[in-house]
Design an enzyme around this catalytic site. Structure first.
Site, mmCIF file in Angstrom:
data_model
loop_
_atom_site.group_PDB
_atom_site.id
_atom_site.type_symbol
_atom_site.label_atom_id
_atom_site.label_comp_id
_atom_site.label_asym_id
_atom_site.label_seq_id
_atom_site.Cartn_x
_atom_site.Cartn_y
_atom_site.Cartn_z
ATOM 1 N N TYR A 1 61.565 -32.019 -40.058
ATOM 2 C CA TYR A 1 61.693 -30.575 -40.238
ATOM 3 C C TYR A 1 62.612 -30.252 -41.411
ATOM 4 C CZ TYR A 1 59.421 -29.877 -35.683
ATOM 5 O OH TYR A 1 58.530 -29.868 -34.631
ATOM 6 N N PRO B 1 52.395 -22.123 -29.119
ATOM 7 C CA PRO B 1 51.828 -21.540 -27.889
ATOM 8 C C PRO B 1 51.127 -20.194 -28.077
ATOM 9 C CG PRO B 1 54.204 -21.261 -27.925
ATOM 10 C CD PRO B 1 53.865 -22.150 -29.079
ATOM 11 N N LEU B 2 51.344 -19.532 -29.208
ATOM 12 C CA LEU B 2 50.649 -18.269 -29.463
ATOM 13 C C LEU B 2 49.332 -18.485 -30.193
ATOM 14 C CD1 LEU B 2 53.646 -16.006 -30.562
ATOM 15 C CD2 LEU B 2 52.762 -16.448 -28.256
ATOM 16 N N PHE C 1 48.064 -14.365 -34.272
ATOM 17 C CA PHE C 1 48.783 -13.589 -35.281
ATOM 18 C C PHE C 1 48.612 -14.158 -36.690
ATOM 19 C CE2 PHE C 1 51.255 -12.982 -31.309
ATOM 20 C CZ PHE C 1 51.119 -11.608 -31.188
#
Length: 293
Positions: free
Chosen positions: A51, A207-208, A212
């Site tokens: 990351y 998880p979305l 979006f």
């Protein structure tokens, strides 16, 4: 080798977007964010060595130290195995995966130093490699467990057959996979079934889903259903999407990637929503684009 039973907050805070790959938080901002999510009841933080191009673990570690939070009050997860093209590792000519014992041991030590901790609550192999040797992995993981540098071992993005290959030699305690309303395959292809059968903790990254992020036929169908459900449950889209995952009997732990406290608070509140079974299936049907068989 006995591993500790995983005791994580139901909502896990992913930090991928806190550093160079996202919000670019300062040390003070990151320390404040740690305290904010802890106050919401989120005690588990999900990392990976790559990351921020191998920089975010160290940034978090510095912020965690400055926050003054007790190490025993949080759980730290980190992942390793992806050799990423980065200025931090100029010797990498091509993105690849590495799981020899020496690399696992040395990279875990680096993560511990960067995170300012003596142990990880869970160490994950980030992606399966065609060259991974389960006996080689077993030797490294057992040493880390014996030395107390990790409390438990797991994987990320592994199939049931890959998990079974490892479990012939060492217990796999968790598997972090992509799962959401738009990436529902783990609910149907045996991945979550396998975790229930083997008592493996399921974690869901992204998880979305793509709700979006993309404007497709699939997301439009789901959005149409969400519009009705938002009114019915008097809540928000992201909370409905998290509640949809929480409904699954495997006990999925969503890994939220937000850097905003308001979004983290919404995810925690989603635990209060119990979707009606027909509402749950209506969302699945909308995502699939056809009725269930």
């Amino acid at each position: 080798m006995l591993q500790e039973k995983l005791q994580f907050s139901r909502i896990i805070q992913g930090v991928m977007n806190w550093g160079a790959w996202g919000a670019k938080m300062s040390t003070q901002q990151m320390a404040e964010q740690i305290e904010h999510v802890l106050n919401l009841g989120i005690t588990t933080f999900d990392h990976a060595d790559i990351y921020g191009g191998y920089t975010t673990e160290a940034e978090f570690g510095k912020a965690f130290k400055e926050s003054g939070v007790n190490r025993e009050d949080v759980q730290l997860i980190s992942k390793l195995g992806i050799q990423y093209l980065s200025n931090e590792r100029p010797y990498n000519r091509v993105k690849h995966y590495q799981y020899d014992a020496t690399y696992i041991l040395e990279n875990t030590e680096r993560s511990l130093q960067k995170l300012n901790t003596n142990y990880l609550d869970l160490l994950l192999l980030h992606r399966p490699s065609p060259l991974m040797d389960p006996l080689e992995i077993k030797g490294a993981i057992e040493r880390l467990l014996t030395e107390g540098k990790i409390k438990s071992f797991g994987v990320s993005n592994f199939t049931p057959s890959q998990v079974a290959m490892l479990e012939k030699h060492i217990k796999v305690s968790g598997n972090q996979v992509q799962c959401s309303i738009t990436q529902y395959e783990p609910m149907l292809n045996g991945v979550l079934d396998d975790m229930v059968t083997k008592d493996i903790l399921p974690m869901a990254w992204s998880p979305l889903g793509s709700i979006f992020k993309e404007h497709t036929q699939q997301t439009m169908r789901v959005q149409n259903v969400l519009e009705t459900l938002r009114a019915k449950y008097r809540t928000t889209t992201d909370q409905i999407l998290i509640a949809w995952l929480l409904k699954h009997p495997s006990g999925i732990h969503p890994v939220i990637g937000t850097s905003k406290v308001s979004h983290a608070k919404a995810a925690v509140k989603a635990q209060e929503i119990n979707l009606d079974i027909q509402d749950w299936f209506e969302l699945l049907i909308a995502s699939q684009g056809h009725k269930v068989p």
